[in-house]
Each structure stands twice: as structure tokens, then as C-alpha cells.
Design a protein around this motif. Sequence first.
Motif, PDB file in Angstrom:
ATOM      1  N   PHE A 363      50.411  53.712  42.901  1.00  0.00           N
ATOM      2  CA  PHE A 363      49.230  54.524  42.574  1.00  0.00           C
ATOM      3  C   PHE A 363      48.208  53.751  41.733  1.00  0.00           C
ATOM      4  N   PHE A 364      48.677  52.773  40.955  1.00  0.00           N
ATOM      5  CA  PHE A 364      47.776  52.009  40.080  1.00  0.00           C
ATOM      6  C   PHE A 364      48.037  50.506  40.279  1.00  0.00           C
ATOM      7  N   PRO A 365      47.628  49.958  41.438  1.00  0.00           N
ATOM      8  CA  PRO A 365      47.964  48.563  41.756  1.00  0.00           C
ATOM      9  C   PRO A 365      47.390  47.543  40.775  1.00  0.00           C
ATOM     10  N   ARG A 366      46.340  47.888  40.059  1.00  0.00           N
ATOM     11  CA  ARG A 366      45.726  46.933  39.137  1.00  0.00           C
ATOM     12  C   ARG A 366      46.509  46.786  37.828  1.00  0.00           C
ATOM     13  N   LEU A 367      47.633  47.488  37.712  1.00  0.00           N
ATOM     14  CA  LEU A 367      48.484  47.348  36.520  1.00  0.00           C
ATOM     15  C   LEU A 367      49.538  46.260  36.694  1.00  0.00           C
ATOM     16  N   ARG A 368      49.438  45.505  37.791  1.00  0.00           N
ATOM     17  CA  ARG A 368      50.455  44.479  38.066  1.00  0.00           C
ATOM     18  C   ARG A 368      50.588  43.489  36.904  1.00  0.00           C
ATOM     19  N   PHE A 369      49.455  42.976  36.432  1.00  0.00           N
ATOM     20  CA  PHE A 369      49.510  41.996  35.353  1.00  0.00           C
ATOM     21  C   PHE A 369      49.921  42.629  34.028  1.00  0.00           C
ATOM     22  N   PHE A 370      49.634  43.903  33.851  1.00  0.00           N
ATOM     23  CA  PHE A 370      50.104  44.606  32.654  1.00  0.00           C
ATOM     24  C   PHE A 370      51.629  44.558  32.601  1.00  0.00           C
ATOM     25  N   LEU A 473      56.249  32.852  25.070  1.00  0.00           N
ATOM     26  CA  LEU A 473      55.289  31.939  25.700  1.00  0.00           C
ATOM     27  C   LEU A 473      54.886  32.432  27.089  1.00  0.00           C
ATOM     28  N   VAL A 474      55.804  33.036  27.818  1.00  0.00           N
ATOM     29  CA  VAL A 474      55.480  33.621  29.122  1.00  0.00           C
ATOM     30  C   VAL A 474      54.374  34.662  28.975  1.00  0.00           C
ATOM     31  N   PHE A 475      54.481  35.486  27.954  1.00  0.00           N
ATOM     32  CA  PHE A 475      53.479  36.526  27.686  1.00  0.00           C
ATOM     33  C   PHE A 475      52.082  35.905  27.563  1.00  0.00           C
ATOM     34  N   VAL A 476      51.968  34.831  26.807  1.00  0.00           N
ATOM     35  CA  VAL A 476      50.676  34.166  26.577  1.00  0.00           C
ATOM     36  C   VAL A 476      50.143  33.551  27.878  1.00  0.00           C
ATOM     37  N   LEU A 477      51.005  32.871  28.640  1.00  0.00           N
ATOM     38  CA  LEU A 477      50.579  32.221  29.881  1.00  0.00           C
ATOM     39  C   LEU A 477      50.100  33.231  30.925  1.00  0.00           C
ATOM     40  N   CYS A 478      50.767  34.372  31.016  1.00  0.00           N
ATOM     41  CA  CYS A 478      50.351  35.404  31.979  1.00  0.00           C
ATOM     42  C   CYS A 478      48.969  35.953  31.632  1.00  0.00           C
ATOM     43  N   LEU A 479      48.701  36.162  30.357  1.00  0.00           N
ATOM     44  CA  LEU A 479      47.371  36.623  29.940  1.00  0.00           C
ATOM     45  C   LEU A 479      46.300  35.596  30.294  1.00  0.00           C
ATOM     46  N   ALA A 480      46.592  34.314  30.094  1.00  0.00           N
ATOM     47  CA  ALA A 480      45.628  33.251  30.405  1.00  0.00           C
ATOM     48  C   ALA A 480      45.356  33.187  31.908  1.00  0.00           C
ATOM     49  N   TRP A 481      46.395  33.350  32.720  1.00  0.00           N
ATOM     50  CA  TRP A 481      46.235  33.328  34.176  1.00  0.00           C
ATOM     51  C   TRP A 481      45.370  34.505  34.641  1.00  0.00           C
ATOM     52  N   LEU A 482      45.615  35.681  34.099  1.00  0.00           N
ATOM     53  CA  LEU A 482      44.805  36.848  34.443  1.00  0.00           C
ATOM     54  C   LEU A 482      43.330  36.590  34.128  1.00  0.00           C
ATOM     55  N   ALA A 483      43.045  36.020  32.972  1.00  0.00           N
ATOM     56  CA  ALA A 483      41.663  35.734  32.589  1.00  0.00           C
ATOM     57  C   ALA A 483      41.010  34.785  33.593  1.00  0.00           C
ATOM     58  N   TYR A 484      41.769  33.798  34.070  1.00  0.00           N
ATOM     59  CA  TYR A 484      41.214  32.854  35.046  1.00  0.00           C
ATOM     60  C   TYR A 484      40.884  33.551  36.370  1.00  0.00           C
ATOM     61  N   LEU A 485      41.780  34.407  36.870  1.00  0.00           N
ATOM     62  CA  LEU A 485      41.537  35.097  38.140  1.00  0.00           C
ATOM     63  C   LEU A 485      40.337  36.036  38.036  1.00  0.00           C
ATOM     64  N   VAL A 486      40.213  36.739  36.921  1.00  0.00           N
ATOM     65  CA  VAL A 486      39.055  37.631  36.711  1.00  0.00           C
ATOM     66  C   VAL A 486      37.767  36.817  36.721  1.00  0.00           C
ATOM     67  N   TRP A 487      37.755  35.681  36.033  1.00  0.00           N
ATOM     68  CA  TRP A 487      36.576  34.817  35.972  1.00  0.00           C
ATOM     69  C   TRP A 487      36.212  34.276  37.348  1.00  0.00           C
ATOM     70  N   THR A 488      37.226  33.861  38.138  1.00  0.00           N
ATOM     71  CA  THR A 488      36.970  33.318  39.478  1.00  0.00           C
ATOM     72  C   THR A 488      36.358  34.363  40.390  1.00  0.00           C
ATOM     73  N   ASN A 489      36.901  35.588  40.389  1.00  0.00           N
ATOM     74  CA  ASN A 489      36.332  36.653  41.209  1.00  0.00           C
ATOM     75  C   ASN A 489      34.892  36.947  40.814  1.00  0.00           C
ATOM     76  N   ALA A 490      34.620  36.990  39.515  1.00  0.00           N
ATOM     77  CA  ALA A 490      33.254  37.272  39.043  1.00  0.00           C
ATOM     78  C   ALA A 490      32.295  36.175  39.496  1.00  0.00           C
ATOM     79  N   ARG A 491      32.725  34.922  39.434  1.00  0.00           N
ATOM     80  CA  ARG A 491      31.884  33.804  39.851  1.00  0.00           C
ATOM     81  C   ARG A 491      31.599  33.877  41.342  1.00  0.00           C
ATOM     82  N   ARG A 492      32.622  34.198  42.141  1.00  0.00           N
ATOM     83  CA  ARG A 492      32.420  34.281  43.586  1.00  0.00           C
ATOM     84  C   ARG A 492      31.494  35.439  43.956  1.00  0.00           C
ATOM     85  N   ARG A 493      31.662  36.567  43.315  1.00  0.00           N
ATOM     86  CA  ARG A 493      30.786  37.709  43.609  1.00  0.00           C
ATOM     87  C   ARG A 493      29.336  37.376  43.278  1.00  0.00           C
TER      88      ARG A 493
END
Length: 530
Positions: A363-370, A473-493
Motif C-alpha cells: 500500500f505504501f511502496p515508497r516506504l521501502r528505504f524507511f 554503519l549500514v543505517f548511515v550508508l542506506c540513508l546516503a544511497w537514498l539521498a543519491y537516488l532522490v538527487w539523480t531523479n530530480a536532475r533527470r526530471r
Amino acid sequence: MTGQVDDTSKSRSSSDNQSKQPFDNEKHIASVGLAELDAQPSSQIEKVQEVLHDEELLTPEEDKRLLRKIDWYTVPIMMSIYGMQYADKVSLSAGVIFGLREDTHLVANEYAWLTTIFYLGYLVAQPLLNYLMQRVNASRFLSILIVLWGAVVMCLAACNNFSSLMAVRFLLGAMEGGVTPGFMLIVSSWYKKSEQNSRQLLYLAMNTGFSVWTTVVIYFLAKRSEEQGGLSGWRVINLFLGGVTIFVGLLACAFLRLPSNAWWLSEKEKKAARARIVDNATGSGDTQKWKWDQVRDAFTDPTTYFIFFISVVSCIPNGGITTFQTIVYKSFGFTPLESILYQLPSYAMSVSWIFFCIGVLHFFPRLRFFFMCFTVLPAFVAVLTAGLLPSDPSYKWIKYGVYLMSILYALQTFLMWSLMPSIIAGRTKKTVVSTLTFVGYCTGNMIGPQVFRSNDAPLYRTGLVVTASMLALVFVLCLAWLAYLVWTNARRRKVLRDMGVSEEERILKNKINGELDMTDNKNIYFLYNY
């Protein structure tokens, strides 16, 4: 539909001219691209036109019926195979308290090396296995591999010393090395992006789900062996698990298929199965030639490195916890048999947590990274508590209750694996990224047991504290990866807006580029779903 594709190819040159200036101003120009449909062979153009045409003809009712059929023939067998894979792994942990060390004369850190050599075999086999699954039919190759893996598990029962155990464990790792990357390929070949997450998690849930019943069987087999004599309990355990694995492998030989060779689909259904995933824009799992430009693409994509390093860091806890799980429970003050039996609630908790996640993400697919980020926190608390609390018997049940949550960390890795097929496009690139992912997986799992040193026994405080640190450390790396994907999508749009590309045009060109086997990094129309 033919006219629509032709119009797209004719308008592409004008779109390219309009977009040339914006791309020239982009710092990362090499990371985006446009497919030249006119430059493709006529046979390739016809295939793209045919798939897009078949997609238009597929009705929602037919799609639902086809999905149910795919689920029926594919998901149960993958769940069974994956469940046996984990059961075979924890058989070492169970065997050590039922005579394995004594019968094979293990000393010092030799037990930890039995896990390390398994993942060394897994690592060494990765490049070859992934390459072969691109060059031959992946489902048939995988089915044969599973039967061989079951036979190797049974061979463990014949080992009498450290060297023979090391040799068989190396082979076992090599045999099992194709299962997870193969399943990721199979799921991406059958399912839409919106369907992949739940199917991946269903079979990954069996990582602990199968352990509920196999642990009960192992408990009674070992107990019977203790009471009546005969073969040592650890030998009986491996004979049983190996036999079941061979049986499941034979079922895979009969039913596990890709759309192109599924005997249980008609020719019309095979075309529909291929057409229904065209919107993924990540290609199919069919055999493809090797493309060196996609190898370079993989090694220049930041996502590759996020996946690799998260795999390494998250699997250090996995290697340690899986290998020493039963021993850690025993250190709380439980008997060998109790140490096996009292793991059942943690397995049930893990399966329940994964199914809860499946429901929420539906029902809330965007919660995957959460979930990817925050599911490691309960495990962090559990492992750290077990490592720091005093060894006084009065803390026995407190340690046990908290440590049950340690198994929840696995969901993070499962979610990352389920995400990969939907964000990595290009057949060769998928192979390269998959190989690097499981090289990282093996590296972490080889390191994990080594942080549990024999001179720290029986409490293994150092190993548990290191494990907790890696989870943080996994927690920190996952947050950094999410930030990169959000930035890439925004740049492409932004680039697409500057080009004047509508959403309808983006979707169509994304499909075409996917069918032309373009990578996600080169396809400007590709947006990451996270």
C-alpha cells in the motif's frame, strides 16, 4: 503501434538536437543518453514493435490470469529452494553442539574457518556462475546446480577431519552461489516493478521461515541420535537436509522456467508474459551477448558502489550471527537442545516481520528505504545488549528476550536485493552488479565469523560489539544511497523538462530503450523507483 514507434524514431533526432545544449551543460553528461532507434538492425526494431504491440493487446483480465499462473508455478518452488539454502547454512551451527567438533577434531578457530571457506567458494564461483547464467538458460542451469548442491550437503556427513570439511564446504559455497542472483534474474523476467518486491520477499522470507520446521526436525533427529546412538547427530542432520535439497532441486528441474521456455504457458501466454514487463525498461532474463560498454557503465555508477559496500558491511553481522547463533544462545546458560529449540521464536518473529513489511509496502511502496534503514536498529540494540550485559545467570532470560530481535537485520539485505532488479538495466550490467554484490556479500560473511575469536568464548563480547557497530554503519550508508537516488531523479526530471519531453513520451521512450538493452545510467528517460 508500428506507427507510434516509427514516429518516435523520426522525432528522436529533433529531440536530440533540442537536448544537446542542456546535456552539454551537465557536469555528468556521460551518465545519460538517448537510444538511436534508426541505428538498430531491422530485426531488433521489429522485436521492439512486436513487444509493444503485444503489450497493447494485453487486457487487465488476461494479465491477472497470467499473473496467477506465473505465481503458482514459480513462487512456491523458489520459496522451497531458498528455505533449504538457509537450513543448510545453519546446519553447521546446529552440528557443532552435536559432536561435529569432537568427531572431526576441530581446534582453536577452525570452526570459524568452516564458514569463511564456504563464502570463499561462493565468492570464487560468482563471476563464472553469473556469466554462465547470461550465456545459457538461467533457470535450467540453476536447477541442475541445486541438485548438485544437495549432493554436496550429504557428502558433509562423510567428513572426518578439518581438511575434508574445508574441501566440502568450499564446494558447497560454490554450488549455492548461483541461487540468489539467479532468483533475482528470474523475478525480473516475470514480474512488473510493482510486483517484484512482494515476490522477492516471499522467497527471501523462507530464509528463516523454513527454519521453523527444519529446526524442529533437526532437534528430534539430534535427540534421537543422542538417546539411541549410531551416527552422530550432525551427520544425520546433513544427510536429511541434503536429501530434501535434492528432492527440491528435481522439482525445480521440472517447473522453474523463464518466459521463453515455460512449458506450462501457451505461445500466446509466453508473448504476453514478455510484454507485461516491458514497462520495467530493464530488459529480460534471456541469453544475451556480453557488452563491455555495460561493464564500464557498472563501474562508473555510484549505485554499484553503494550496493557493494552495504553488502560488505551488512554481511559482517550475518556471517557472525549465522555461524555462532546457537553458541551465543548456549552462552546464555541453555543446554545444547534448548539452544536449538529456543531459536524458534526468533524465526517466527523474522517471518512475521517480513510479511508485515510486504503488506505495508503493497500500500505504501515508497516506504521501502524507511524499512531498509530502520529495520537494523532493533538488531543493533539486541546484539549490543547481549554483548554488554553481565554473564550472571540472572540475566539469562533478559538476554534471550532481547537477542530474539537480532534476526530482524536480515530484512535490510532482502529489501536491497529486491530493489536491484528494478533499478539496474542492461543485461551485462545486471550481471556485473550482481557479481559485485555477492562478492561483497561473501567478503562480509567471511569477515563475520573471524570477529568471534576463540579466546573470547563463551561470551564473545568483542564479536557482538563489532557486529552492532556494523549495523549502525549500514543505517548511515542506506540513508546516503537514498539521498543519491532522490538527487539523480530530480536532475533527470529537470533535463527532461528543459527538453520539453512529456510524461507520455518519457514512458514510451523508456520502454524502447529498455527493449534495446540500454543501461539505466545511459537512459535519461529511466527514473529510479525507491
